[in-house]
Each structure stands twice: as structure tokens, then as C-alpha cells.
Design a protein around this motif. Sequence first.
Motif, PDB file in Angstrom:
ATOM      1  N   MET A   1       0.844  -1.178   0.000  1.00 39.13           N
ATOM      2  CA  MET A   1       0.000   0.000   0.000  1.00 39.13           C
ATOM      3  C   MET A   1       0.892   1.246   0.000  1.00 39.13           C
ATOM      4  N   SER A   2       0.680   2.109  -0.943  1.00 45.03           N
ATOM      5  CA  SER A   2       1.478   3.336  -1.016  1.00 45.03           C
ATOM      6  C   SER A   2       0.632   4.527  -0.574  1.00 45.03           C
ATOM      7  N   ARG A   3       1.322   5.609  -0.285  1.00 42.96           N
ATOM      8  CA  ARG A   3       0.626   6.825   0.142  1.00 42.96           C
ATOM      9  C   ARG A   3       0.814   7.912  -0.903  1.00 42.96           C
ATOM     10  N   THR A   4      -0.263   8.608  -1.153  1.00 35.71           N
ATOM     11  CA  THR A   4      -0.231   9.760  -2.037  1.00 35.71           C
ATOM     12  C   THR A   4      -0.536  10.982  -1.183  1.00 35.71           C
ATOM     13  N   ARG A   5       0.296  11.978  -1.274  1.00 30.64           N
ATOM     14  CA  ARG A   5       0.046  13.213  -0.523  1.00 30.64           C
ATOM     15  C   ARG A   5      -0.684  14.180  -1.444  1.00 30.64           C
ATOM     16  N   THR A   6      -1.798  14.717  -0.949  1.00 30.34           N
ATOM     17  CA  THR A   6      -2.570  15.679  -1.731  1.00 30.34           C
ATOM     18  C   THR A   6      -2.587  17.029  -1.028  1.00 30.34           C
ATOM     19  N   LEU A   7      -2.714  18.051  -1.827  1.00 31.95           N
ATOM     20  CA  LEU A   7      -2.701  19.423  -1.357  1.00 31.95           C
ATOM     21  C   LEU A   7      -4.115  19.989  -1.492  1.00 31.95           C
ATOM     22  N   ARG A   8      -4.534  20.767  -0.502  1.00 33.31           N
ATOM     23  CA  ARG A   8      -5.849  21.420  -0.588  1.00 33.31           C
ATOM     24  C   ARG A   8      -5.795  22.783   0.087  1.00 33.31           C
ATOM     25  N   VAL A   9      -6.686  23.654  -0.339  1.00 39.48           N
ATOM     26  CA  VAL A   9      -6.779  25.010   0.200  1.00 39.48           C
ATOM     27  C   VAL A   9      -8.167  25.202   0.792  1.00 39.48           C
ATOM     28  N   ASP A  10      -8.217  25.711   2.013  1.00 42.62           N
ATOM     29  CA  ASP A  10      -9.482  26.094   2.632  1.00 42.62           C
ATOM     30  C   ASP A  10      -9.792  27.503   2.125  1.00 42.62           C
ATOM     31  N   ARG A  11     -10.656  27.595   1.135  1.00 41.85           N
ATOM     32  CA  ARG A  11     -10.931  28.876   0.478  1.00 41.85           C
ATOM     33  C   ARG A  11     -11.636  29.867   1.399  1.00 41.85           C
ATOM     34  N   ILE A  12     -12.314  29.392   2.402  1.00 43.54           N
ATOM     35  CA  ILE A  12     -12.978  30.287   3.360  1.00 43.54           C
ATOM     36  C   ILE A  12     -11.934  30.951   4.254  1.00 43.54           C
ATOM     37  N   ALA A  13     -10.952  30.172   4.711  1.00 45.62           N
ATOM     38  CA  ALA A  13      -9.933  30.697   5.631  1.00 45.62           C
ATOM     39  C   ALA A  13      -8.879  31.539   4.908  1.00 45.62           C
ATOM     40  N   CYS A  14      -8.636  31.261   3.636  1.00 49.48           N
ATOM     41  CA  CYS A  14      -7.564  31.930   2.894  1.00 49.48           C
ATOM     42  C   CYS A  14      -7.835  33.431   2.759  1.00 49.48           C
ATOM     43  N   THR A  15      -6.789  34.222   3.010  1.00 44.86           N
ATOM     44  CA  THR A  15      -6.900  35.679   2.872  1.00 44.86           C
ATOM     45  C   THR A  15      -6.101  36.210   1.690  1.00 44.86           C
ATOM     46  N   GLY A  16      -5.554  35.321   0.873  1.00 45.37           N
ATOM     47  CA  GLY A  16      -4.878  35.723  -0.356  1.00 45.37           C
ATOM     48  C   GLY A  16      -3.545  36.411  -0.153  1.00 45.37           C
TER      49      GLY A  16
END
Length: 70
Positions: A1-16
Motif C-alpha cells: 500500500m502506497s501513500r499519495t500526498r494531496t494538497l488542498r486550500v481552505d478557500r474560506i480561511a484563505c486571505t490571499g
Amino acid sequence: MSRTRTLRVDRIACTGQGLCAELLPELIDLDEWGYPVLKDTTVPDRLRAHARRAVAACPVLALHTDDDRT
């Protein structure tokens, strides 16, 4: 079993603030208002350290990585 790391952005919390794109330009662009746009959500092994640094540097904790088991 391998692991894949994924990236995500919380668009509500993000202030740009754009720091994530400066630290991880291979995976993150900024839109015209300075908010992150993910080029790809899968983090390649060669960029894992950079992704961890970008997540840690986010001033509002809006950037996250998740490990998915495949």
C-alpha cells in the motif's frame, strides 16, 4: 500500500497573502486577486518537503496536505 500526498486550500480561511505560491510555485499559481489556484493536488515525492514548508508558513492555516492510502 502506497501513500499519495494531496494538497488542498481552505478557500474560506484563505486571505490571499500569496506566500504559498512563493514557496511552492510548481503546484500553486495565484489568481488575479492573489488567491491560490492549485495546478495539481497531488504532491510529487520530490516536492514533499517544499509542500510541508508552504503549509507551515501559511499565516491563516488555510493550506493543508493529506495522506491518502492507495
